[in-house]
Design an enzyme around this catalytic site. Structure first.
Site, PDB file in Angstrom:
ATOM      1  CE  LYS A  15      -3.040  -4.028  -5.198  1.00 61.04           C
ATOM      2  NZ  LYS A  15      -2.589  -4.716  -4.189  1.00 61.04           N
ATOM      3  NE  ARG A  90      -2.436  -4.156   1.628  1.00 61.12           N
ATOM      4  CZ  ARG A  90      -1.957  -5.129   0.882  1.00 61.12           C
ATOM      5  NH1 ARG A  90      -0.949  -4.914   0.072  1.00 61.12           N
ATOM      6  NH2 ARG A  90      -2.501  -6.311   0.920  1.00 61.12           N
ATOM      7  NE  ARG A 129      -5.304 -14.178  -6.295  1.00 56.66           N
ATOM      8  CZ  ARG A 129      -5.017 -12.967  -5.818  1.00 56.66           C
ATOM      9  NH1 ARG A 129      -4.490 -12.053  -6.603  1.00 56.66           N
ATOM     10  NH2 ARG A 129      -5.277 -12.648  -4.571  1.00 56.66           N
ATOM     11  NE  ARG A 135      -2.669 -14.490  -2.174  1.00 55.30           N
ATOM     12  CZ  ARG A 135      -2.534 -13.187  -2.305  1.00 55.30           C
ATOM     13  NH1 ARG A 135      -2.026 -12.671  -3.417  1.00 55.30           N
ATOM     14  NH2 ARG A 135      -2.904 -12.372  -1.344  1.00 55.30           N
ATOM     15  NE  ARG A 146      -6.367 -10.745   0.659  1.00 53.67           N
ATOM     16  CZ  ARG A 146      -6.382 -11.524  -0.435  1.00 53.67           C
ATOM     17  NH1 ARG A 146      -7.068 -12.652  -0.447  1.00 53.67           N
ATOM     18  NH2 ARG A 146      -5.718 -11.166  -1.494  1.00 53.67           N
TER      19      ARG A 146
HETATM   20  P1  AMP Z   1      -1.040  -8.847  -1.113  1.00 50.02           P
HETATM   21  O1  AMP Z   1      -0.290  -9.908  -1.846  1.00 50.02           O
HETATM   22  O2  AMP Z   1      -0.571  -7.467  -1.437  1.00 50.02           O
HETATM   23  O3  AMP Z   1      -2.540  -9.004  -1.231  1.00 50.02           O
HETATM   24  O4  AMP Z   1      -0.690  -9.043   0.437  1.00 50.02           O
HETATM   25  C1  AMP Z   1      -0.999 -10.236   1.113  1.00 50.02           C
HETATM   26  C2  AMP Z   1      -1.003 -10.000   2.621  1.00 50.02           C
HETATM   27  O5  AMP Z   1       0.312  -9.566   3.039  1.00 50.02           O
HETATM   28  C3  AMP Z   1      -1.939  -8.918   3.108  1.00 50.02           C
HETATM   29  O6  AMP Z   1      -3.265  -9.382   3.295  1.00 50.02           O
HETATM   30  C4  AMP Z   1      -1.287  -8.501   4.425  1.00 50.02           C
HETATM   31  O7  AMP Z   1      -1.528  -9.466   5.424  1.00 50.02           O
HETATM   32  C5  AMP Z   1       0.198  -8.583   4.075  1.00 50.02           C
HETATM   33  N1  AMP Z   1       0.709  -7.303   3.547  1.00 50.02           N
HETATM   34  C6  AMP Z   1       1.154  -7.041   2.284  1.00 50.02           C
HETATM   35  N2  AMP Z   1       1.570  -5.773   2.162  1.00 50.02           N
HETATM   36  C7  AMP Z   1       1.387  -5.199   3.385  1.00 50.02           C
HETATM   37  C8  AMP Z   1       1.619  -3.901   3.912  1.00 50.02           C
HETATM   38  N3  AMP Z   1       2.102  -2.901   3.149  1.00 50.02           N
HETATM   39  N4  AMP Z   1       1.325  -3.685   5.225  1.00 50.02           N
HETATM   40  C9  AMP Z   1       0.844  -4.654   6.008  1.00 50.02           C
HETATM   41  N5  AMP Z   1       0.581  -5.898   5.565  1.00 50.02           N
HETATM   42  C10 AMP Z   1       0.844  -6.180   4.275  1.00 50.02           C
END
Ligand code: AMP
Length: 192
Positions: A15, A90, A129, A135, A146
């Protein structure tokens, strides 16, 4: 070009990579809630301190924190002509909040794109990754959590957008360029 998009898909489906490429091609900013959280954590801001305990374990940050941040970001001038949201909404409550934010701004969403990918493939991708990007949430137990959060809370929102006739599904397997082209062709009828 005016394009208001949300990009959905399990963690590890590519993504983030595709969001930057699509945003560039469509001439709109890519807004990644995960990136904004990570930048705040690295920068040691108050927001960063607030969200760290959630992101570290792969749990969703509370909606009131995330929603307020997205509301501010979408009000910035660079998002006036369009945006590509990566990682938001989300859950179903965030869909409603995005509806409210856009209604206040007098705008509509054009399309929701779901990048699909097999769970085992995405686990392997994310473990790869982890070695490159480091990360903290790319360890196997956190990745699995996740994915669970995605299946339970995020996947249902694809149905909400499908019912509105806004959902486009695109296969995320294949070379990065190939997937970008596939996404652009699927999006073409929806963005002006
Ligand atoms: P991502 O980079 O999109 O995988 O997001 C990394 C982490 O950020 C996620 O595992 C959540 O802890 C937090 N996060 C990102 N976007 C959201 C969202 N829309 N709502 C709640 N938590 C979020």
């Amino acid at each position: 070009m005016s394009a208001r998009l949300v990009l959905l898909g399990p963690p590890g489906a590519g993504k983030g990579t595709q969001a930057s490429r699509l945003a560039e091609r469509l001439g709109v900013p890519a807004i990644s809630t995960g990136d904004i959280f990570r930048a705040n954590i690295t920068g040691g801001t108050e927001l960063g301190r607030k969200v760290q305990e959630y992101t570290a374990v792969g749990a969703l940050v509370p909606d009131e924190v995330t929603n307020a941040m997205v509301r501010d970001r979408l009000a910035q001038p660079d998002a006036a002509e369009g945006f590509l949201l990566d990682g938001y909404p989300r859950n179903v409550a965030q869909v409603a909040e995005l509806d409210a934010i856009l209604a206040e701004l007098g705008r509509d969403l054009d399309v929701a794109v779901e990048i699909t990918a097999d769970a085992e493939v995405v686990v392997e991708r994310m473990l790869g990754r982890a070695e490159i990007e480091g990360r903290v949430d790319d360890t196997e137990p956190v990745i699995r959590h996740r994915l669970e959060v995605y299946a339970l809370q995020t996947a249902p929102i694809a149905d909400v957008y499908a019912e509105r006739g806004l959902l486009v599904r695109v296969d995320g397997l294949g070379a990065v360029d190939e997937v970008t082209e596939r996404l652009l062709s699927a999006l073409e009828p929806h963005v002006a």
